[in-house]
Design a protein around this motif. Structure first.
Motif, mmCIF file in Angstrom:
data_model
loop_
_atom_site.group_PDB
_atom_site.id
_atom_site.type_symbol
_atom_site.label_atom_id
_atom_site.label_comp_id
_atom_site.label_asym_id
_atom_site.label_seq_id
_atom_site.Cartn_x
_atom_site.Cartn_y
_atom_site.Cartn_z
ATOM 1 N N GLY A 271 -3.832 0.431 9.453
ATOM 2 C CA GLY A 271 -2.553 0.543 9.079
ATOM 3 C C GLY A 271 -1.830 0.361 10.373
ATOM 4 N N ARG A 272 -0.353 0.220 10.060
ATOM 5 C CA ARG A 272 0.608 -0.173 11.217
ATOM 6 C C ARG A 272 1.789 0.988 11.276
ATOM 7 N N ARG B 197 -1.923 10.334 5.131
ATOM 8 C CA ARG B 197 -2.209 8.902 6.186
ATOM 9 C C ARG B 197 -1.511 7.922 5.309
ATOM 10 N N TYR B 198 -0.999 6.845 6.024
ATOM 11 C CA TYR B 198 -0.392 5.714 5.404
ATOM 12 C C TYR B 198 -0.592 4.443 5.942
ATOM 13 N N ASP B 199 -0.800 3.420 4.996
ATOM 14 C CA ASP B 199 -0.771 2.025 5.529
ATOM 15 C C ASP B 199 0.105 1.832 6.603
ATOM 16 N N LEU B 200 1.417 2.168 6.221
ATOM 17 C CA LEU B 200 2.599 1.665 7.175
ATOM 18 C C LEU B 200 3.316 2.802 7.155
ATOM 19 N N ARG C 247 -0.874 -1.589 15.534
ATOM 20 C CA ARG C 247 -2.027 -1.457 14.285
ATOM 21 C C ARG C 247 -2.951 -0.497 14.637
ATOM 22 N N TRP D 258 5.047 -1.386 -2.960
ATOM 23 C CA TRP D 258 4.543 -0.180 -2.287
ATOM 24 C C TRP D 258 4.801 1.017 -2.836
ATOM 25 N N GLY E 233 0.868 -1.258 -0.080
ATOM 26 C CA GLY E 233 0.084 -0.051 -0.130
ATOM 27 C C GLY E 233 1.043 1.325 0.105
ATOM 28 N N THR E 234 0.567 2.344 0.814
ATOM 29 C CA THR E 234 1.376 3.397 1.022
ATOM 30 C C THR E 234 2.205 3.081 2.207
ATOM 31 N N ALA F 29 -2.654 5.545 8.671
ATOM 32 C CA ALA F 29 -4.519 5.126 8.287
ATOM 33 C C ALA F 29 -5.025 4.116 9.206
#
Length: 216
Positions: free
Chosen positions: A144-145, A112-115, A214, A69, A48-49, A141
């Motif tokens: 996300g983590r 905002r990011y997935d990681l 998470r 990514w 993801g992002t 996000a």
């Protein structure tokens, strides 16, 4: 940080200049390989992002981009980011990486990011965890983590002058994030061991402290 005796920089050292000079001393100061804990965590996730904090010369960013990514790589050093861009072009993944030159003590890039990944963020300059980790968590996000990996002990080849350095425990790293316990799950908190080669060619075991949380 590997290396021999780092002089403690003066308190009023300009961080951007410090890092540009540090990178400027050599063609490459990090290994160029992805950090193993990040590879393990991100490798198990759908791409993801990702926000790569203190991205350095891009070992992590290029690896992440090669796995699909979309990477936002943030570093204070324009020298490091230029190298990262060269590496990304060489690897054919430049279109998946955006570089941002930014001093994280002065605020955070938006989004905002997935990681969100903070790997070995310790710095000879004062970089207060309490200032950087809460906004790092904010940048995650929903679902996300945030992954933080720090050195847990001096490397076996470190000189005697590293004894005064205190390494934060995983619990202290987690506490510095200042998370709302109702909004987050802790997926990993503890130590990871890996074998590495020191500057003199000697191999030894390194201990990393790992916290993975998470957002619900």
């Amino acid at each position: 940080m590997t290396g021999h005796h780092h002089e403690q920089p003066a308190a009023d050292t300009d961080p951007a200049r410090f890092w540009d000079e540090r990178y400027g001393q050599r063609d490459r100061i990090w290994s160029g390989r992805v950090n193993p804990v990040l590879a393990e965590v991100a490798g198990a996730l759908p791409p993801g992002t990702v926000l790569d904090l203190g991205s350095g010369e891009g070992g992590d960013a290029v690896w992440l981009a090669s796995k699909g990514w979309r990477v936002t790589a943030v570093d204070i050093s324009s020298v490091a980011l230029d190298r990262l861009t060269v590496e990304a072009e060489r690897a054919g993944v430049a279109d998946r990486i955006t570089t941002v030159r930014h001093d994280l003590t002065q605020g955070f890039p938006p989004g905002r990011y997935d990681l969100v990944s903070a790997q070995f963020f310790q710095s000879p300059l004062v970089l207060p965890r309490e200032k950087v980790l809460p906004p790092a968590a904010e940048a995650v996000a929903p679902g996300g983590r945030l992954l933080v990996v720090e050195h847990g002990a001096p490397p076996p080849w470190a000189g005697p002058d590293t004894g005064h350095h205190r390494f934060a425990s995983p619990e202290e790293i987690l506490a510095a994030m200042n998370l709302d316990p109702d909004g987050w799950d802790t997926e990993r908190r503890g130590a990871a061991r890996r074998t590495a080669t020191g500057p003199d060619g000697r191999t030894g075991e390194l201990i990393d402290h790992v916290v993975l949380v998470r957002r619900r």
